[in-house]
Enzyme design. Structure first.
Site, PDB file in Angstrom:
ATOM      1  N   CYS A  69      36.601  44.496  39.224  1.00  0.00           N
ATOM      2  CA  CYS A  69      37.461  43.481  39.821  1.00  0.00           C
ATOM      3  C   CYS A  69      38.262  44.145  40.943  1.00  0.00           C
ATOM      4  CB  CYS A  69      38.401  42.963  38.726  1.00  0.00           C
ATOM      5  SG  CYS A  69      39.682  41.864  39.308  1.00  0.00           S
ATOM      6  N   CYS A 180      35.732  40.309  46.404  1.00  0.00           N
ATOM      7  CA  CYS A 180      36.032  39.809  45.056  1.00  0.00           C
ATOM      8  C   CYS A 180      34.694  39.747  44.352  1.00  0.00           C
ATOM      9  CB  CYS A 180      36.653  38.413  45.140  1.00  0.00           C
ATOM     10  SG  CYS A 180      36.742  37.582  43.535  1.00  0.00           S
TER      11      CYS A 180
HETATM   12  N1  DGL Z   1      36.864  39.100  40.200  1.00  0.00           N
HETATM   13  C1  DGL Z   1      38.141  39.458  40.661  1.00  0.00           C
HETATM   14  C2  DGL Z   1      38.126  40.307  41.929  1.00  0.00           C
HETATM   15  O1  DGL Z   1      37.171  40.981  42.205  1.00  0.00           O
HETATM   16  C3  DGL Z   1      39.300  38.511  40.645  1.00  0.00           C
HETATM   17  C4  DGL Z   1      39.211  37.080  40.386  1.00  0.00           C
HETATM   18  C5  DGL Z   1      40.568  36.519  39.983  1.00  0.00           C
HETATM   19  O2  DGL Z   1      41.359  36.144  40.865  1.00  0.00           O
HETATM   20  O3  DGL Z   1      40.814  36.464  38.785  1.00  0.00           O
HETATM   21  O4  DGL Z   1      39.095  40.361  42.629  1.00  0.00           O
END
Ligand code: DGL
Length: 268
Positions: A69, A180
């Site tokens: 993430c 993301c």
């Molecule tokens: N998948 C996450 C990222 O790469 C975040 C998504 C969220 O905002 O929860 O930033």
């Protein structure tokens, strides 16, 4: 070898499949759906929550944790590395490759928290000094990726609306960094709105990094093929039905709330 993954939702699965393709290991994937989206949370909250989730994974005897993430990495990976001795592999937007491919400028599509993070600013200063970088933050796209992956919903029109309302339609950047881990799941929809754009994601780079780190680990856990999915809010029946297709053979709900959420949850 036992490798833990953490994301707020399904985004980290885009990283997990690249890592799984390179390394046979036990995998434990933690989806913190109780607090999705992370992109709307404060740095203090994300640091505290990631500490809690990492401790839980360490209790499951993981040898390495992939913060799958960008938001959690930009807000918390430094603090996690200070607190724990096991290795953490983080996920950050592909600024360095984008700068090499497009010195005249590019865009970063990420969560609001990643877009305003000092970490992203530092990456731009280090790897793209003087290059114009357009930052576009969206939590709507995170939620649309969740709908697409879990329920197979057609999210094309909703994604198109988000893109049309963003500044991306005015600038039409040739290179867009998907900052993301949820967004690779929307690549087809994003491409249909911006057909000339080249989308850059980090899954293969993370897999290469994990491959380098695993060989440095002494006495790794003995793998028995476990593929465990942990959510922090109980999945519904449709979601549970999808887990085998996503490569998991075990499921647990770990429902512990964040510590002192009330004082940590407001955006900084
Ligand atoms: N998948 C996450 C990222 O790469 C975040 C998504 C969220 O905002 O929860 O930033």
């Amino acid at each position: 070898m036992r490798i833990g993954f953490i994301d707020s939702g399904v985004g980290g699965l885009s990283i997990l499949s690249a890592v799984r393709a390179c390394i046979a290991a036990d995998y434990i994937y933690v989806m913190d759906n109780r607090y999705l989206p992370y992109g709307e949370k404060s740095e203090a909250f994300i640091q505290s929550r990631l500490t809690q989730l990492s401790s839980m994974l360490i209790n499951h005897q993981v040898d390495l944790i992939v913060i799958a993430c960008n938001t959690a990495t930009t807000q918390a990976v430094a603090s996690l590395r200070q607190q724990f001795s096991i290795p953490f592999v983080g996920t950050v937007p592909a600024i360095k490759p984008a700068a090499a491919l497009s010195p005249e400028g590019f865009a970063v599509l990420a969560t609001p928290a990643t877009c305003k993070s000092a970490y992203l600013e530092g990456l731009i200063e280090q790897f793209a000094p003087g290059i114009p970088v357009q930052k576009v933050g969206s939590s709507e796209l995170v939620l649309l990726a969740e709908q697409k992956v879990w329920y197979g919903n057609n999210v094309h029109d909703a994604v198109e609306q988000v893109i049309r309302l963003s500044s991306l339609v005015d600038t039409s950047p040739l290179y867009i960094v998907l900052g993301c881990t949820h967004f690779p799941f929307l690549a087809a929809e994003i491409k249909s709105c911006l057909p000339d754009a080249v989308l850059l994601d980090t899954a293969d780079a993370i897999a290469r990094r994990v491959t380098q780190v695993v060989v440095t680990i002494d006495n790794p856990a003995k793998a028995n093929g476990q593929q465990l999915f942990i959510s922090t809010l109980e999945l519904n029946e449709q979601q549970k039905g999808k887990l085998a297709e996503l490569g998991f053979d075990q499921y647990e709900c770990w429902s512990k709330p964040a510590e002192d959420y009330s004082s940590l949850s407001s955006p900084s």
